[in-house]
Design an enzyme around this catalytic site. Structure first.
Site, PDB file in Angstrom:
ATOM      1  N   LYS A   1      -0.741  -8.618   3.003  1.00  0.00           N
ATOM      2  CA  LYS A   1      -1.753 -10.391   4.153  1.00  0.00           C
ATOM      3  C   LYS A   1      -2.598 -10.587   3.675  1.00  0.00           C
ATOM      4  O   LYS A   1      -2.136 -12.673   3.653  1.00  0.00           O
ATOM      5  CB  LYS A   1      -2.667  -9.100   4.622  1.00  0.00           C
ATOM      6  CG  LYS A   1      -1.959  -7.750   4.993  1.00  0.00           C
ATOM      7  CD  LYS A   1      -1.105  -7.989   6.159  1.00  0.00           C
ATOM      8  CE  LYS A   1      -0.662  -6.241   6.810  1.00  0.00           C
ATOM      9  NZ  LYS A   1       0.123  -6.289   6.595  1.00  0.00           N
TER      10      LYS A   1
ATOM     11  N   ASP B   1      -8.577   2.460   1.023  1.00  0.00           N
ATOM     12  CA  ASP B   1      -7.133   1.548   1.590  1.00  0.00           C
ATOM     13  C   ASP B   1      -7.906  -0.280   1.656  1.00  0.00           C
ATOM     14  O   ASP B   1      -8.507   0.104   2.584  1.00  0.00           O
ATOM     15  CB  ASP B   1      -6.106   2.340   2.497  1.00  0.00           C
ATOM     16  CG  ASP B   1      -4.833   1.499   2.304  1.00  0.00           C
ATOM     17  OD1 ASP B   1      -4.706   0.296   1.436  1.00  0.00           O
ATOM     18  OD2 ASP B   1      -4.305   1.690   3.272  1.00  0.00           O
TER      19      ASP B   1
ATOM     20  N   TRP C   1      -3.983   3.568  10.832  1.00  0.00           N
ATOM     21  CA  TRP C   1      -2.515   3.114  10.486  1.00  0.00           C
ATOM     22  C   TRP C   1      -1.318   4.369  10.166  1.00  0.00           C
ATOM     23  O   TRP C   1      -1.622   5.479   9.783  1.00  0.00           O
ATOM     24  CB  TRP C   1      -2.633   2.264   8.972  1.00  0.00           C
ATOM     25  CG  TRP C   1      -1.066   1.660   9.018  1.00  0.00           C
ATOM     26  CD1 TRP C   1       0.231   1.066   9.097  1.00  0.00           C
ATOM     27  CD2 TRP C   1      -0.201   1.842   7.285  1.00  0.00           C
ATOM     28  NE1 TRP C   1       0.939   0.617   8.501  1.00  0.00           N
ATOM     29  CE2 TRP C   1       1.069   0.930   7.423  1.00  0.00           C
ATOM     30  CE3 TRP C   1      -0.730   2.341   6.082  1.00  0.00           C
ATOM     31  CZ2 TRP C   1       1.605   0.937   6.746  1.00  0.00           C
ATOM     32  CZ3 TRP C   1       0.184   2.489   5.108  1.00  0.00           C
ATOM     33  CH2 TRP C   1       1.278   1.977   5.780  1.00  0.00           C
TER      34      TRP C   1
END
Length: 337
Positions: free
Chosen positions: A271, A235, A154
């Site tokens: 999310k 993460d 990311w």
């Protein structure tokens, strides 16, 4: 007296002009920042008048008509908490209830580490905030350390550790030829990194490739990271979105815990609960004992104090309401699936 007054006026006028010139030059050297590669797409999307446009930038869940989705469990939680809570500040560490429920998702409902109070954990501004808090924590207490980041990752990971002034290195991850994991190269990079390095790992649903190690590969990664004395930082932005099962998606975390690692973990509800704009997350660090966990948490809170002081309350209430109620949690698990 008249001459003196005239000179004084001229000096005053000249000082004002010089002052104005000086102040007008303060920001003259500021150039426009480069557009964020992800958020810049959203800006272009909003500016495009085409009725057929599709936003392929920010990863936000949509229905079949391309409209934003709000989960039923979230709407029900909002109904239950409406008008029942005050608007006072949360503690620097955030909502205790939300953090407790969040740790159970990652470490397990019956986790010995939770029972033994070995986890230093604070509510964060989603996963981004959790990563930034940890990056600053790493820099403060291991100032000469470096972070190994997968290729690719990311894009904001690089920004976060760069702005925390942590030296970055990379390790192999994705193999374009096979469109899979470059496992051999990954293991070589772990072996060749200096002992005691920090490694950034995606717990599940690797962003942006979607390629995750198998269970057996995670076990080998865990073994080699421990053999080298590295620190694993996970993460976990998509727990539940990789397989549809939050328990299954926490498998990598559980493998590392079983192997005796101390680890760091960033969690997010952007999310899996669709709480993108609420910015609800958690940073946790597993410690050697309760005393160490108390010390680490106090330092994480101290880092948060000059950043944002304390996290927002509404999203934390939604999360704790859903996870703290058997009926709503069951509905949430169904909706995630």
């Amino acid at each position: 007296m008249a001459m003196r007054s005239l000179i004084s006026e001229r000096v005053s006028c000249r000082s004002s002009v010089l002052g104005a010139r000086w102040m007008s030059s303060w920001w003259r050297n500021v150039e426009p920042a480069a557009k964020d590669p992800i958020l810049g797409v959203t800006e272009a999307f909003l500016a495009d008048p085409s009725p057929d446009k599709v936003n392929v930038g920010v990863g936000a869940y949509r229905d079949d008509n391309g409209k934003p989705v709000v989960l039923e469990c979230v709407r029900e939680a909002e109904r239950r908490i409406a008008g029942t809570a005050n608007m006072e500040y949360l503690p620097m560490g955030g909502s205790v209830k939300m953090v407790e429920e969040t740790l159970k998702l990652a470490y397990g409902d019956n986790s010995e580490f939770i029972k033994d109070k070995r986890i230093a954990a604070v509510q964060s501004l989603s996963g981004t905030g959790a990563c930034r808090l940890f990056a600053d924590f790493q820099k403060r207490f291991h100032p000469d350390s470096q972070i190994y980041i997968p290729v690719p990752t990311w894009s904001n990971h690089h920004n976060i550790w760069r702005d925390a002034h942590v030296t970055q290195r990379t390790f192999h991850y994705y193999h374009p030829g096979t469109k899979g994991l470059d496992f051999a190269a990954l293991m070589d990079d772990i072996k060749n990194a200096p002992n005691g390095s920090f490694f950034l790992l995606h717990a599940c649903a690797h962003n942006p490739t979607g390629v995750d190690p198998s269970e057996e590969q995670w076990k080998e990664i865990s073994y080699q990271i421990k053999a080298k004395g590295h620190f694993p930082f996970f993460d976990m932005a998509y727990q539940g979105f990789a397989s549809g099962d939050p328990e299954r998606d926490a498998k990598a975390i559980r493998i590392f815990l079983k192997d005796g690692h101390l680890l760091g973990l960033a969690q997010s509800y952007a999310k899996n609960m669709g709480l993108y704009g609420q910015r609800v997350g958690c940073l946790s660090v597993l410690c050697e004992d309760e005393k160490q966990a108390v010390a680490v948490k106090s330092q994480l809170q101290q880092l948060a104090r000059p950043m944002y002081s304390n996290p927002p309350v509404h999203g934390a209430l939604i999360v704790s309401t859903i996870l703290g109620d058997a009926e709503l949690k069951k509905l949430w698990l169904k909706e995630v699936q």
